[in-house]
Every structure is written in C-alpha cells, then in structure tokens.
Design an enzyme around this catalytic site. Structure first.
Site, PDB file in Angstrom:
ATOM      1  N   ARG A 470       0.643  -1.363  -0.024  1.00  0.00           N
ATOM      2  CA  ARG A 470      -0.020  -0.016  -0.098  1.00  0.00           C
ATOM      3  C   ARG A 470       0.866   1.235   0.159  1.00  0.00           C
ATOM      4  O   ARG A 470       1.885   1.263  -0.019  1.00  0.00           O
ATOM      5  CB  ARG A 470      -0.994  -0.052   1.233  1.00  0.00           C
ATOM      6  CG  ARG A 470      -0.330   0.263   2.653  1.00  0.00           C
ATOM      7  CD  ARG A 470      -1.217   0.103   3.472  1.00  0.00           C
ATOM      8  NE  ARG A 470      -0.735   0.591   4.891  1.00  0.00           N
ATOM      9  CZ  ARG A 470      -0.849  -0.387   6.028  1.00  0.00           C
ATOM     10  NH1 ARG A 470      -2.089  -1.407   5.755  1.00  0.00           N
ATOM     11  NH2 ARG A 470      -0.404   0.032   7.022  1.00  0.00           N
ATOM     12  N   ASP A 471       0.329   2.474   0.104  1.00  0.00           N
ATOM     13  CA  ASP A 471       0.945   3.612  -0.150  1.00  0.00           C
ATOM     14  C   ASP A 471       1.470   4.032   1.374  1.00  0.00           C
ATOM     15  O   ASP A 471       1.205   4.965   1.867  1.00  0.00           O
ATOM     16  CB  ASP A 471      -0.048   4.694  -0.537  1.00  0.00           C
ATOM     17  CG  ASP A 471      -1.155   4.848   0.666  1.00  0.00           C
ATOM     18  OD1 ASP A 471      -1.440   4.006   1.184  1.00  0.00           O
ATOM     19  OD2 ASP A 471      -1.843   6.124   0.699  1.00  0.00           O
ATOM     20  N   GLU A 472       2.430   3.051   1.825  1.00  0.00           N
ATOM     21  CA  GLU A 472       3.107   3.461   3.017  1.00  0.00           C
ATOM     22  C   GLU A 472       4.485   3.036   2.823  1.00  0.00           C
ATOM     23  O   GLU A 472       5.521   4.028   2.558  1.00  0.00           O
ATOM     24  CB  GLU A 472       2.618   2.664   4.096  1.00  0.00           C
ATOM     25  CG  GLU A 472       2.784   3.247   5.501  1.00  0.00           C
ATOM     26  CD  GLU A 472       1.606   2.978   6.413  1.00  0.00           C
ATOM     27  OE1 GLU A 472       1.867   3.725   7.625  1.00  0.00           O
ATOM     28  OE2 GLU A 472       0.331   2.655   6.170  1.00  0.00           O
ATOM     29  N   ASP A 479       7.531  -1.228  14.307  1.00  0.00           N
ATOM     30  CA  ASP A 479       7.672  -2.746  13.402  1.00  0.00           C
ATOM     31  C   ASP A 479       9.107  -2.955  13.558  1.00  0.00           C
ATOM     32  O   ASP A 479       9.409  -4.333  13.798  1.00  0.00           O
ATOM     33  CB  ASP A 479       7.019  -2.511  12.200  1.00  0.00           C
ATOM     34  CG  ASP A 479       5.422  -1.639  12.016  1.00  0.00           C
ATOM     35  OD1 ASP A 479       5.638  -0.634  12.840  1.00  0.00           O
ATOM     36  OD2 ASP A 479       4.888  -2.162  11.302  1.00  0.00           O
ATOM     37  N   TRP A 542       8.136   3.024  19.663  1.00  0.00           N
ATOM     38  CA  TRP A 542       8.681   3.243  18.258  1.00  0.00           C
ATOM     39  C   TRP A 542       9.959   4.068  18.307  1.00  0.00           C
ATOM     40  O   TRP A 542      11.143   3.483  17.764  1.00  0.00           O
ATOM     41  CB  TRP A 542       7.602   4.093  17.320  1.00  0.00           C
ATOM     42  CG  TRP A 542       6.697   3.400  16.700  1.00  0.00           C
ATOM     43  CD1 TRP A 542       6.506   3.085  15.357  1.00  0.00           C
ATOM     44  CD2 TRP A 542       5.280   2.444  17.315  1.00  0.00           C
ATOM     45  NE1 TRP A 542       5.531   2.411  15.071  1.00  0.00           N
ATOM     46  CE2 TRP A 542       4.907   1.972  16.185  1.00  0.00           C
ATOM     47  CE3 TRP A 542       5.226   2.009  18.398  1.00  0.00           C
ATOM     48  CZ2 TRP A 542       3.593   0.888  16.341  1.00  0.00           C
ATOM     49  CZ3 TRP A 542       4.070   1.377  18.511  1.00  0.00           C
ATOM     50  CH2 TRP A 542       3.363   0.715  17.546  1.00  0.00           C
ATOM     51  N   GLU A 763      -1.093  -7.970   8.815  1.00  0.00           N
ATOM     52  CA  GLU A 763      -0.645  -6.929   9.715  1.00  0.00           C
ATOM     53  C   GLU A 763      -1.715  -6.836  10.841  1.00  0.00           C
ATOM     54  O   GLU A 763      -1.507  -6.490  12.078  1.00  0.00           O
ATOM     55  CB  GLU A 763      -1.381  -5.480   8.865  1.00  0.00           C
ATOM     56  CG  GLU A 763      -1.244  -4.096   9.848  1.00  0.00           C
ATOM     57  CD  GLU A 763      -1.574  -3.088   8.839  1.00  0.00           C
ATOM     58  OE1 GLU A 763      -2.392  -3.248   7.767  1.00  0.00           O
ATOM     59  OE2 GLU A 763      -1.149  -1.838   9.193  1.00  0.00           O
ATOM     60  N   HIS A 784       3.030  -7.861   6.828  1.00  0.00           N
ATOM     61  CA  HIS A 784       3.346  -6.734   7.716  1.00  0.00           C
ATOM     62  C   HIS A 784       4.103  -7.607   8.611  1.00  0.00           C
ATOM     63  O   HIS A 784       3.604  -8.682   9.453  1.00  0.00           O
ATOM     64  CB  HIS A 784       2.167  -6.445   8.412  1.00  0.00           C
ATOM     65  CG  HIS A 784       2.089  -4.763   8.311  1.00  0.00           C
ATOM     66  ND1 HIS A 784       1.869  -4.128   7.153  1.00  0.00           N
ATOM     67  CD2 HIS A 784       2.162  -3.939   9.333  1.00  0.00           C
ATOM     68  CE1 HIS A 784       1.868  -2.907   7.396  1.00  0.00           C
ATOM     69  NE2 HIS A 784       2.071  -2.742   8.681  1.00  0.00           N
TER      70      HIS A 784
HETATM   71  C1  BGC Z   1       1.889   0.986   9.682  1.00  0.00           C
HETATM   72  C2  BGC Z   1       2.362   0.401  10.863  1.00  0.00           C
HETATM   73  C3  BGC Z   1       3.043   1.460  11.834  1.00  0.00           C
HETATM   74  C4  BGC Z   1       1.788   2.229  12.292  1.00  0.00           C
HETATM   75  C5  BGC Z   1       1.768   3.056  13.399  1.00  0.00           C
HETATM   76  C6  BGC Z   1       0.763   2.061  10.313  1.00  0.00           C
HETATM   77  O1  BGC Z   1      -0.009   2.582   9.344  1.00  0.00           O
HETATM   78  O2  BGC Z   1       1.337   0.321   8.778  1.00  0.00           O
HETATM   79  O3  BGC Z   1       2.885  -0.498  10.811  1.00  0.00           O
HETATM   80  O4  BGC Z   1       3.720   1.011  13.060  1.00  0.00           O
HETATM   81  O5  BGC Z   1       1.017   2.784  11.179  1.00  0.00           O
HETATM   82  O6  BGC Z   1       1.062   3.030  14.178  1.00  0.00           O
END
Ligand code: BGC
Length: 912
Positions: A470-472, A479, A542, A763, A784
């Site tokens: 996806r757009d990420e 993670d 994080w 995910e 994920h």
């Molecule tokens: C991502 C994650 C990330 C999270 C932050 C999501 O959109 O895909 O894996 O850690 O945002 O909470």
C-alpha cells in the site's frame, strides 16, 4: 590432528566489498574444525596491496603478528593508513586451543572508495521536466549517455556512481552490476550513498559508451502518505569513471554538460504507482558506442548537492529468486489472472506477443475477493499498476526497472488481443545471506515460519519497511524494532541494520526525539488526514527502536562500534525523556501503544475508565505502555554504557531506570499485583522489563495466566505486547501455555491466518474472517512483519538455539529446545558469527533424542529434558556420556550440560 581452517572472510560484515569508506575496517572470519572442543587461541592477519605478496607471506599494509585471542569478528584493521581507491587483499590463519597452527585461509579483499569530497570531479546532471507528477502519470524517466575513448593497457577501471533518484547503468551495452534501486533510500537531505563497480574487464581500447537510466525513486517519486517530490523535484546523477593505465597514467570520465539526454521506452516509473514501458520507443544500441545520438539534447547540469556522499556499506537490493505461476487462467472477458502461490515483493516478467501499439495493463494484488476478482482496495493510494505497449513482432519481454509491488496475484488485460508466453514473479529485496532454518513436526507451524521469512524478504528493501504494497512502505520504527530479533535469525542483518541506524540518527530531531519512521519525511500527510498535524516523533515503543536495534547488533554480532557511533545520539533520546518526564511517568497522549491489540472490552468502557488515555488500537493504556518503554530505554542506555566502559553513564542511567521503575510501581501497581489497565500486555511488559517488586511478581504471573486461560487460551496482545507475552510465559514457567497460544488455530492467533491460506504475516489478526471478509481496507496489509516477531521465540524455544546471557556475539550458545505442545520433532540451523549451529530433536517411545552441533570456537550450555534421577546417555547407540561433557546440574526438569564445539547427541527419558 585436525586444525582450524579460517574461512568466510568478511570486511565490515560484507563479502569482498568495493569502495568502502571507513578508515579502519573490521575484519571477520569463522573457523571450522570437526574436532570436539576446537577453539581458536590465536590468529594472524596479513593485509597486502597485491595478492602475490600474500603468497610470500608478506603483509605490506598490515601484519598483525600472532595475536593471542579467541576473537574472529570485529578485528580492527590496524595497519598503514588506507587511502582512496586503495585495494587491500588479506588472509588469516588461526591456532587452535592446543597451539597447533592452521592453514592460511583463502584470500579476501576490499577496496576503499573516494574518501574526500574533492575527489568527486563531476557535476550532477539530469533533465529538468516542468511537469507535475500524478498518480496515473509519474514524471518521465531520463536516459543519459556519454561516449568516450580509452587507450590500450588499462590496469584498472572503476566506476563510482550515485543519484538523487534511482539509476541503472550500462557500459558498452552491458549492464554494470546486478543491483536494483541504487543508490537506495537514505534521508537525501542529509546523505546519499554511492556504489562502486570494477569494470576493468569491460573497458575496450578505442570507443566506449556509458548509458544511464535515471528515475524518480524515493527522491522525487511518491512517498507513502506524503505525496510526490518529498526530497527534490527532478532526479540527478553523478558518476566518476577512474581509469588507471599500466604506464601509471590516469583518465577520468565524469558527468558534465557534454552528456546527452533523451526520453525512451521506459517512459515513467514510480516505486508505488508502477511503470509504463512503450516498447515502440526502443532505441537499440543507445547504451553502446557508435549510437547516433543526434536527436538527443544536452543533459542539464543540476544544482550541486550539499549533503554527504557516502559509500553504500550494506548489501544491495537484488533479484533473489523467481517463482513460476501456481495457476493461470483466462477470464471470459479476455483477462489473465495469475496466482503465484506466494505473497512477495518484486515484479512480473512476462513474454508477450501483441500487435504494435497494443496496450497491456498489469495490476497487482495480495488477494482475490469473494468473487475471485483481484482485490486491491487495501492498496489505498498506491496503484501498483504497470503498462506495456507492444512493439509488435516476436521476442517481446515485459520487465520493469524502477518499481516494485507487493503481490501474489497479477491481472493482465489488453486493449487488443495478445498472447502470453512464460511468466515469472521476480523476488526482489536487500540481498542478505539467509542464516536460519527451522522445521518442525507441525505443518502449520512450518508454514508460519515460512510466512515470517517471506514477510521479511518482502520488507527488507534498503530500509526495514512495514509493508510492500500500500501507499506506505515506511521504515516504521515500532515494527522494525519488535521484529529485529527475528530478522537476525533469518538473515545476516549486521550491515543492514547498521545502515538503518544511520537513517534513524539522521532522522533524530534536535530535541533528541527519535522519529516513528526513518528515513523521515517532513510535513503533514497529504493524501488523507490533512487536518492531522501529528509530528510522527517520539512515540513510545517506536522511537525507542535505535537503542533496541543497536543493542541487538552488539549482542548478535559483537558490534561495539555501532554502540559507540550512536552513543551520543542515544543519550540525547534518553535525556529528552528525562527532561519531559522528570518524575518517571510518561503520560503524554497520541501514542500508538500496543498497536492493533485485540479489544478485550468495548472502547467506550475503556474511555470511561481511562479518560483520554486510550487508543482505538491499543487496549493497554498509553501511560503504562509508554512508561514501560521509557524504563526499557533507560536500562538499555545503562547496558550500552557498561559495554563501552562508560562507568558514570552506566550508573546514571541505571538510576534513571530505578527511578522510573519505582514510579511505575507507585502509580500503576496495586498491593495485589494488579496493574492499571489489567491487560495481558501490561503484565507481560512489567514482568519482562522488571517493573514489579519481587513480592508481587508471582501474583502478576498468575493474573496474566488467568487472563489468558479465562479467554480460552487466547492472547489479546498487539504489535509490541505479543513478543513480551510469549517470552514472559516461558520465563515464568508457563511455556506450555505459550505453546498453546502458538498452536491455537482460531482467531486471534498465528495459525488462524495460516489456516486461511496466508503465505505472509498479516498486519491484523483478523485481516480476513469468514463472517466479515477483509478487515477495513484503510489499514489491512497482508504482508506486515510485526506479529512475525514470534520467529525469534520459535528459534529459541522450538529449535532451541539461543545465546547464553552476557557474552556478545553467539560465542556462547544456549541450547534449550522445549518438546511441548505435542510437537515430536524439530530441526534447526542458525549460521551466526561463529559459524553454523544446528539442533535436531525427536520424541520416540518416550525417549528424547537431541543432536547438537556447535561451531568451532563456540561453547554451549545444553538443557536436556529428562526425568529426575534417570541418566542422560550419549550417542546413537546409547552409551555413557563421553568425556568432555560436564553435567552442571538440573533445572526445571532438565539435565544441564556444558559442551565445547563439535557434534553431540543426547538421549533421555521424558516424563510421561
Ligand atoms: C503502519 C504501521 C505502523 C503504524 C503506526 C501503520 O500505518 O503500517 O505498521 O507502525 O502505522 O502505528
């Protein structure tokens, strides 16, 4: 007598790297020897300017002499000062524990890159295009070329190249190197990496030509959630071709205004949107000498670059494999649907035949919907769509250059008839050596293990990303850190994470706050959440990633230098926390918390209880979670200081940890050991991070166990809590319950997704359910790795290969397989810094048989489950324990042995 053979020579954790830019590279090798107890007592390293010198046992750059040491890794070069472009050849020999000399190893080598900026003589070139990129029409790619002459008698020819954007390079019509997506992703505001290629054999006397395809990539292409052109508007390219002749003279070809530029068949590309190729625009020979480039225009000289230009010191992204279709079918309306049987990251290669001008569209997705149609809703803004316009005639092959997709399925459709020949899914990712294998008697667990492996592959793309589709596709730090231990079992991540730590430090804010992803991108989100000004920094769990990952590199590879390199930066983070939360409680809001945990209770109820301290996605209250991570970082900082001999800091941060711990207990833990929020994650974290008073640990354990049991052996933990949970259960004597969670097949569980046919880690625990179908497409990646963090647990507890406490670098193994959950067999291999370790165990007729292989120069503490009072035997035809094995005691139903290197097998009686 068998002696030690030194092998697998690496410099800076890389195989014969070219163009590195550290002044004192660290050398490493392993020693091999079948003999039990073999260990290295001394080594000698020779480094020479020419390989022939090594044959004469001369190290004109460095002769370490015989060094009494067991070290085989992180041995710092300490010879003559290395200069730009220098070549170094090296070999090593080891002496064993009895003082016998082993043979010399084979020859390793490395070369130095361009060590100072003024050695870059060219200018950045490109072709400015004043068009706005869109999702359907990214900015065009640019072709660049330059013809040049070379004389006879070339001794050495080296290309140094980089781009703000992506480049692919050809010399005389042939591709240079196999890397894809060079120069890879860094924060281009701070640094860009260059690559070094040896092309000595490719240069011809007379006419030569360099051709370059330049694309947008991360630099000016689409960056998930933020839009296009986040670092710059147009890509730019920099190259330097250094030619050295036998007679000592030199030539240098660089990028400058004399290069020419053109558009061409690879029309446009974007990593997330896809690529368009118009084969009719082919320009045969464009990258070879003799091409008439009269229609080409002069390249534009671009602005100079004011960031660092650094050597790439991590392994490149490459094509690592191919998969043929698992099934392929034509639909009644003339489309083709291919199922590759495996979710992965990469692209499609396809032989195509169609009339000139036929336009074929390729769409990629991870799943099919209920009616069997390609499912792409979960891609959000990413298109991952490629287009190929046929040239007409035979022999056409579609294969993109500057895009990748997360997919298992591909759908092809044409605006006219076409024929399809061979197709393959090309697997693409950072090419790290795979180091771990694990197989068990449980087929679903085996699939789970492969799902973790595939999810890592798909997401190790220069940066450890959250997802490939996806757009990420960001280097999300939560993670990244939670999966890092697992990643280090499956692959050699030493150089990969060392590079990411640089990204993490580059992203660090002047306050000391680390960010929630790295490389970092500034500004508000553009495509959605526009009103949301959250700054993506400092989130608990994080932003703690740098300390966790740096410590992992130290523990796994003995990498102390990485701790030193980022020491000041890591301290700034811990100090930032202290400045913001002096009383030891972290209770700021807008956290991710235990992201995507299972909602044990209704959201409304939790809001009422905790006020604003509650997240949609985290059942565990923020303050518990954040304070626990703040303690974790303080503790790590103290450990890191200790590893570096920084006594005062060790004490200071140790005290800070104690302070947070006390505050945690005072604020969140009641007299019965109940923790605020009362979630599984809260207990697991408090136990694992040592945040409870001794006297309440047992109560907390039984609460935790009770909570799991009361739900029918079900975990409710999220992204970060799950790993703490599995570890806590084992440590606190409830390994059997951890196995029940592992083997649970209903939602929420790992095997639930496996049973639904998942080939990568989802995910969300409920990415797809029978009742509802797919989860909310707004956030439902099927690839994920966060929940895949159980991989590490599997290696340690099922395969039984772990590291013994204090010693960094896997020199001291802890072998402790747990034959629980009805598993009857497991085979495991982990190829760490000391070389390959292996276990294999099986249960038959109440007997437990365990084979162990410990690499030379390592030792192991082995736990053999056995009935108290019975004897553990050794060998295939059981005999008494051989000499050299010492029983060091009994613990938790196991006989414990200390062994040296070599192969052993143990046979014991299991309790019935
Ligand atoms: C991502 C994650 C990330 C999270 C932050 C999501 O959109 O895909 O894996 O850690 O945002 O909470």
């Amino acid at each position: 007598m068998e002696t030690l053979r030194a092998q697998r020579l690496r410099a800076e954790n890389l195989d014969d790297p070219l163009g590195i830019d550290v002044e004192r590279p660290r050398l490493g090798w392993i020693v091999d020897c079948g003999r039990r107890g073999a260990a290295q007592s001394a080594y000698r390293v020779l480094v020479a300017t020419r390989p022939e010198l090594l044959d004469e046992e001369k190290g004109d750059l460095w002769d370490s002499g015989v060094v009494t040491s067991a070290a085989t890794q992180q041995v710092e070069y300490a010879g003559k000062k290395l200069v730009s472009e220098q070549r170094a050849y090296w070999k090593v020999r080891a002496w064993d524990e009895l003082g016998h000399e082993g043979p010399w190893s084979g020859t390793g080598c490395w070369s130095m890159g361009l060590l100072s900026r003024d050695e870059w003589r060219g200018v950045w070139i490109g072709s400015k295009k004043d068009v706005k990129p869109t999702k359907e029409k990214p900015k065009p790619n640019v072709y660049l070329r330059k013809g040049f002459g070379a004389r006879a008698g070339v001794r050495r020819a080296t290309v140094y190249a980089t781009a703000l954007g992506l480049y692919r390079l050809w010399l005389n019509g042939e591709r240079v190197g196999k890397d894809v997506f060079s120069p890879e992703w860094t924060d281009y505001h701070v640094r860009v990496q260059y690559q070094t290629y040896d092309v000595t054999d490719r240069l011809r006397e007379g006419d030569n030509a360099v051709g370059v395809l330049l694309g947008q990539g991360w630099y000016s292409g689409y960056i998930g959630m933020f839009g296009f052109q986040k670092y710059g508007m147009d890509p730019a390219f920099l190259l330097q071709f250094n030619i050295e002749y036998e007679d000592g003279s030199r030539d240098c070809v660089t990028t400058d205004g004399s290069w020419t530029a053109s558009l061409g068949p690879v029309v446009s590309s974007d990593l997330q949107m896809g690529e368009t190729i118009d084969a009719r625009l082919g320009m045969p020979g464009w990258n070879a000498p003799g091409f008439a480039d009269t229609a080409w225009t002069p390249a534009d000289v671009m602005y100079d670059y004011r960031g660092w230009i650094v050597a790439q010191m991590s392994r490149p992204i490459r094509e690592t494999g191919e998969r043929t279709p698992y099934s392929l079918r034509w639909t009644p309306d003339g489309r083709v649907l291919i199922d590759f049987g495996q979710n992965l990251a990469g692209w499609l290669r396809a032989s195509i035949k169609g009339e000139a001008g036929t336009r074929i569209t390729f769409r990629f997705g991870e799943a099919l919907d209920a009616s069997g149609v390609l499912y792409t809703d979960n891609l959000r803004f990413a298109r991952q769509t490629d287009v190929y316009v046929c040239r007409g005639g035979d022999g056409e092959v579609f294969e993109p250059t500057f895009t990748y997709h997360g997919f298992r399925y591909v759908e092809l459709s044409g605006d006219g008839p076409f024929e399809l020949g061979e197709t393959a899914a090309v697997v693409v990712h950072s090419e790290l050596p795979e180091t771990g294998e694990l197989e068990t008697s449980h087929p679903l667990v085996n699939r789970l293990i492969e799902n973790v492996r595939w999810t890592q592959r798909a997401n190790f793309m220069s940066v450890p990303t959250d997802c490939p589709q996806r757009d990420e596709r960001h280097g999300w730090t939560g993670d990244g850190q939670i999966f890092s231990g697992t990643a280090a079992y499956f692959m050699d991540v030493s150089a990969f994470y060392a590079k990411w730590l640089v990204d993490l430090e580059d992203a660090q804010r002047p306050t000391g706050a680390y960010t929630d992803f790295a490389p970092f991108i500034f500004g508000p989100k553009t495509e959605f959440d526009n009103d949301f000004t959250y700054t993506h920094t400092a989130s608990a769990g994080w932003a703690d990633a740098p300390l966790i990952v740096a410590w992992l590199l130290y523990e796994t590879y003995g990498d102390r230098r990485v701790l030193r390199k980022h020491y000041a930066s890591m301290k700034r983070w811990v100090e930032f926390n202290r400045a913001l939360f002096p009383d030891g409680i972290r209770d700021d809001v807008s956290q991710y918390g235990d992201w995507l945990s299972v909602n044990e209770r209704p959201f409304e109820e939790r809001i009422a209880e905790f006020g604003r301290m509650v997240s949609h996605y985290s059942t565990t209250p923020y303050d518990i979670f954040s304070t626990a991570y703040m303690a974790y970082s303080a503790k790590l900082m103290s450990d890191i200081a200790a590893a570096l001999g920084e006594e005062e800091d060790r004490r200071t941060y140790g005290e800070r940890f104690e302070h947070i711990r006390t505050a945690f207990i005072d604020r969140f833990v009641d007299g019965e050991g109940q923790i605020k929020g009362d979630t599984q994650t809260a207990y697991a974290m408090a136990l694992e991070l040592d945040l409870l008073p001794e006297r309440l640990r047992e109560a907390a354990v039984s609460r935790l166990v009770g909570k799991i049991r009361e739900l029918g052996d079900m975990a409710t933990t999220g992204f970060l809590g799950t790993k703490f949970l599995m570890d806590a259960l084992v440590r606190e004597g409830h390994a059997d319950l951890a196995f029940r969670l592992l083997l649970r097949e209903e939602y929420p569980s790992w095997l639930y997704s496996v049973r639904q046919g998942a080939t990568t880690i989802w995910e969300r625990w409920d990415g797809w359910t029978e009742e509802r179908g797919f989860q909310d497409p707004g956030m439902n990646s099927l690839c994920h790795y966060a929940f895949g963090s159980v991989g590490e647990w599997l290696f340690r507890n099922v395969g039984g290969i772990g590291r013994e406490g204090a010693e960094a670098g896997f020199g001291a193994l802890l072998i402790r397989p747990r034959p629980l959950g009805g598993l009857t067999f497991a085979r495991c291999r982990y190829d760490g810094v000391s070389g390959p370790a292996a276990t294999e165990w099986r249960i038959a007729n109440g007997e437990f048989l365990l084979n162990v292989e410990v690499p030379a120069n390592a030792t192991a503490l082995v736990y053999v489950p056995s009935v108290e009072g019975t004897e553990v035997l050794e060998g295939d035809t059981p005999a008494r324990l051989a000499e050299g094995i010492s029983e060091v005691g009994r613990e938790d139903g196991c006989a414990v042995f200390r062994i040296g290197s070599g192969k052993y097998s143990f046979v014991s009686l299991l309790p019935v």
